[in-house]
Structure formats: C-alpha cells, structure tokens
Write a protein that holds these residues in place. Structure first.
Motif, PDB file in Angstrom:
ATOM      1  N   THR A 105     -35.575   9.934   1.046  1.00  0.00           N
ATOM      2  CA  THR A 105     -35.290  10.197   2.450  1.00  0.00           C
ATOM      3  C   THR A 105     -33.952  10.898   2.671  1.00  0.00           C
ATOM      4  N   GLU A 106     -32.933  10.500   1.944  1.00  0.00           N
ATOM      5  CA  GLU A 106     -31.545  10.902   2.187  1.00  0.00           C
ATOM      6  C   GLU A 106     -31.204  10.630   3.658  1.00  0.00           C
ATOM      7  N   ASP A 107     -30.682  11.616   4.388  1.00  0.00           N
ATOM      8  CA  ASP A 107     -30.282  11.358   5.768  1.00  0.00           C
ATOM      9  C   ASP A 107     -31.236  11.970   6.789  1.00  0.00           C
ATOM     10  N   PHE A 113     -41.980   6.494   6.234  1.00  0.00           N
ATOM     11  CA  PHE A 113     -43.282   6.663   5.584  1.00  0.00           C
ATOM     12  C   PHE A 113     -43.198   6.182   4.144  1.00  0.00           C
ATOM     13  N   THR A 114     -44.097   5.277   3.764  1.00  0.00           N
ATOM     14  CA  THR A 114     -44.205   4.797   2.391  1.00  0.00           C
ATOM     15  C   THR A 114     -45.452   5.387   1.754  1.00  0.00           C
ATOM     16  N   LEU A 201     -35.987  14.917   0.543  1.00  0.00           N
ATOM     17  CA  LEU A 201     -37.454  14.819   0.571  1.00  0.00           C
ATOM     18  C   LEU A 201     -38.095  15.387  -0.697  1.00  0.00           C
ATOM     19  N   ARG A 202     -37.425  15.148  -1.822  1.00  0.00           N
ATOM     20  CA  ARG A 202     -37.949  15.514  -3.145  1.00  0.00           C
ATOM     21  C   ARG A 202     -37.620  14.380  -4.112  1.00  0.00           C
ATOM     22  N   ILE A 218     -40.101  10.111   4.864  1.00  0.00           N
ATOM     23  CA  ILE A 218     -40.445  10.169   6.280  1.00  0.00           C
ATOM     24  C   ILE A 218     -41.780  10.891   6.437  1.00  0.00           C
ATOM     25  N   PHE A 219     -42.430  10.673   7.543  1.00  0.00           N
ATOM     26  CA  PHE A 219     -43.669  11.375   7.881  1.00  0.00           C
ATOM     27  C   PHE A 219     -43.330  12.868   7.975  1.00  0.00           C
ATOM     28  N   PRO A 220     -44.049  13.737   7.254  1.00  0.00           N
ATOM     29  CA  PRO A 220     -43.700  15.164   7.269  1.00  0.00           C
ATOM     30  C   PRO A 220     -43.992  15.824   8.614  1.00  0.00           C
ATOM     31  N   GLY A 221     -43.300  16.913   8.879  1.00  0.00           N
ATOM     32  CA  GLY A 221     -43.598  17.736  10.045  1.00  0.00           C
ATOM     33  C   GLY A 221     -44.549  18.848   9.658  1.00  0.00           C
TER      34      GLY A 221
END
Length: 345
Positions: A105-107, A113-114, A201-202, A218-221
């Motif tokens: 996630t970072e910031d 999202f799991t 997100l990697r 997180i849930f992607p956009g």
C-alpha cells in the motif's frame, strides 16, 4: 537486505525465505533468469488485520483430492484443477519484482483491499509451495508507480488550465509524414522503461505450503481503455536466497478482474469519485476473456452498504509449472482496440 525474511502469512507456521530449498523442475529445460532485489529494512511487512480477513477467503473451497479420483469427487474441484487460468499480456508497466513484501500500500489512499491467492498445479491439483508471486496495479486515480509521467490516470482537470479562446493561426504546423510508432503511454504498446523511482502498489511474496499468498493493498482505480484490474506473475523452479528469488521460469502471466457491482460501489467513494476518466466496463474490456474465474474474475467479500470498510478478493490459479508464459510475445496489449484483440488472438 541480509538474513532471513519472515513470512507473515498467518494461515501457516512461520516460514523463512533464506535457506528454502528450490522446487526442482520435473523435466529438463532451459530456465530464464530473474532476480528479486530486496529493498530496505521495511521490505517484509506484516499483512496484519487484512491477513485475518483473508484467512477465511478460501473457506468455501473444496480441498483438491489426490489424482483424478479425488478431483472428480467435487465438481468445483474439477473446475479448478483441470482448467488453466487464462494467460494475458504483461502490459507496459511491469518492473521485475524489486519489492519483496506483502503490504504494497505504502501511502496510497483508497479502499483497503486484501488479495488472497492460491496457486495449484492444474494437472495434479496439488498446491505449489515456494512460488514467487508478483502483483502490481494502478492507484485510485489510474497512475502506476514507476510510470507516473506516462500512465494516463484520471485525476480531473488541472486547476491552472488556461482560459479563453486562442486567437491567430499557428505558424509552426509540422509538415511531411510522421514516422515511427505512437507512444505506449496509457497502457498500449510493449514494455516501457520506468520513468521514476516510485514503487507503490507493487510487490512479490512466496506461496506457503498450501500454495497460498496474501497481499494487502487498495482497491484499484481505472484509466482510459481498461476495466479495473490487477496484474500478476507466478515464478517457479527458482531459488529463494537471502537476496530474494533467483532463476526459474515464469509459468503464468495474468490479470485479476472485479465485477461491475463492486466497481460502481467504489466509484462513489473518494478518491475514486474524483476521477474524470471514462470507465471501461468488464464486458467492454479487450483483455478479460469473459470466462469468469478461469479468466481471472475475483470472488469478492465486502459490506454491500459500506464498501469503504474494505474488500477481500480471492481466487485460485491453475498453472503449468513446466510452462513458460512471459506475457510479452504475441499478446494483446492493454488499451488495444477490439479489432486489435481479434487480430492478435
């Protein structure tokens, strides 16, 4: 980083990266070489509460049996074991696993999202342990880390945009015929070299003895031309060392997809709600093959009245451990048109 890296997947006993024996190939073949570079003291991050949610993600799955007899005992087990998960394009924004971690996630802001994954041999139904699984995806507004200047995103119009109507006739209109290929920004084209050093997100992590691995993100956009998705690669037959993962072959390159109900719900939550990019639906997407779980469609669990509390997505991937699927040759690229998809398949 030196020393062992603790596996924080709370569904299994503690495991360590260093000293783990590699999976041996079942047949002789030339192996592609890759290496994970462990980044920083915080590379191994616990999944925490997200892991607890993911622990029950596979609760409804039928356990694979031994051989054909065990698989036939359950229709769902047969579906999982004898259908390969669809191979897709790698896309232009892959970076070779330089973050060995579960919390990616970072910031970044977004709906928690799991992602709970399970990797099995599609022929024997047995779980594949010690595989290296990569995941990467865009943020809530469609930007990829490492490629912020070339991924399109959808953060709305700039606040300092010029106003008024331009006057006069331009004097520097180009002449002649343009040459070369159009830029690959926005998802089309082949692999691009990173343009920045961001890596949110990697991440890459190992599967446990049951073939399971969990990521917290997180849930992607979304961005122009693509539905909401997450990229993945599975690497096997390599070796986990103190430095990371080396050698082996990439047996699967794919993408995970989200149903329309969940995406529509997420679009009402900030920061997703600030995106001005037109969204491509699941049925309109040129990469998703419309085959459900086999094509990478996730099983999602969340509060239907309040998706902002968090989502758990799970899926089992059936792969061929001895195959090589890099996702870079003769594959449909993200953002390609429907006609391009037809010609490439």
């Amino acid at each position: 980083m030196t020393g062992n890296i603790e596996n924080n997947d709370n569904s299994q006993d503690e495991q360590h990266v260093g000293g783990t024996e590699p999976q041996g190939p079942r047949h002789k073949r030339s192996l592609t070489r890759r290496k994970v570079v462990v980044a920083g003291a915080g590379a191994a991050v616990a999944v925490g509460a997200g892991g607890a949610l993911a622990a029950g993600a596979f609760a409804g799955e039928s356990k694979p049996g031994k051989g054909a007899k065990g698989a036939k005992a359950s229709a769902s087990a047969g579906e999982v074991c004898y259908k390969l998960t669809s191979e897709t394009t790698e896309g232009p924004y892959y970076i070779d696993a330089d973050k060995l971690r579960q919390d990616i996630t970072e910031d970044k802001e977004g709906i928690p999202f799991t992602l709970a994954l399970k990797v099995i041999d599609s022929e024997t139904c047995k779980p594949i342990a010690n595989a290296a699984v990569d995941v990467w995806h865009c943020d809530a507004l469609g930007l990829y880390s490492g490629y912020e200047s070339s991924s399109t995103g959808g953060g709305g119009a700039p606040t300092d945009a010029p106003s008024g109507t331009p006057t006069g006739t331009p004097t520097d209109v180009p002449t002649g015929t343009p040459t070369g290929e159009p830029p690959a920004g926005g998802g089309g084209g082949g692999h691009e070299e990173p343009t920045d050093d961001k890596r949110y997100l990697r991440g890459t992590w190992k599967t446990d003895k049951q073939g399971r691995v969990t990521f917290k993100t997180i849930f992607p956009g979304w961005y122009r031309g693509r539905c909401v998705h997450i990229h993945t690669k599975v690497h096997v037959n390599g070796e986990w060392t103190d430095a990371g993962y080396e050698g082996g072959n990439t047996c699967h390159t794919g993408q995970f997809f989200f149903d329309e109900e969940s995406v529509l719900a997420s679009a009402a939550v900030a920061p997703y709600s600030t995106s001005t990019t037109e969204r491509t639906t699941l049925t309109e997407d040129t990469i998703y093959d419309q085959s459900g779980v086999q094509g990478g469609l996730l099983q999602l669990k969340y509060n239907k009245k309040n998706i902002a509390k968090g989502v758990v997505g799970s899926i089992t991937m059936g792969v061929e451990p001895d195959a090589t699927h890099e996702g870079t040759d003769d594959a449909v690229q993200p953002g390609a048109s429907a006609s391009a998809s037809a010609s490439a398949s």
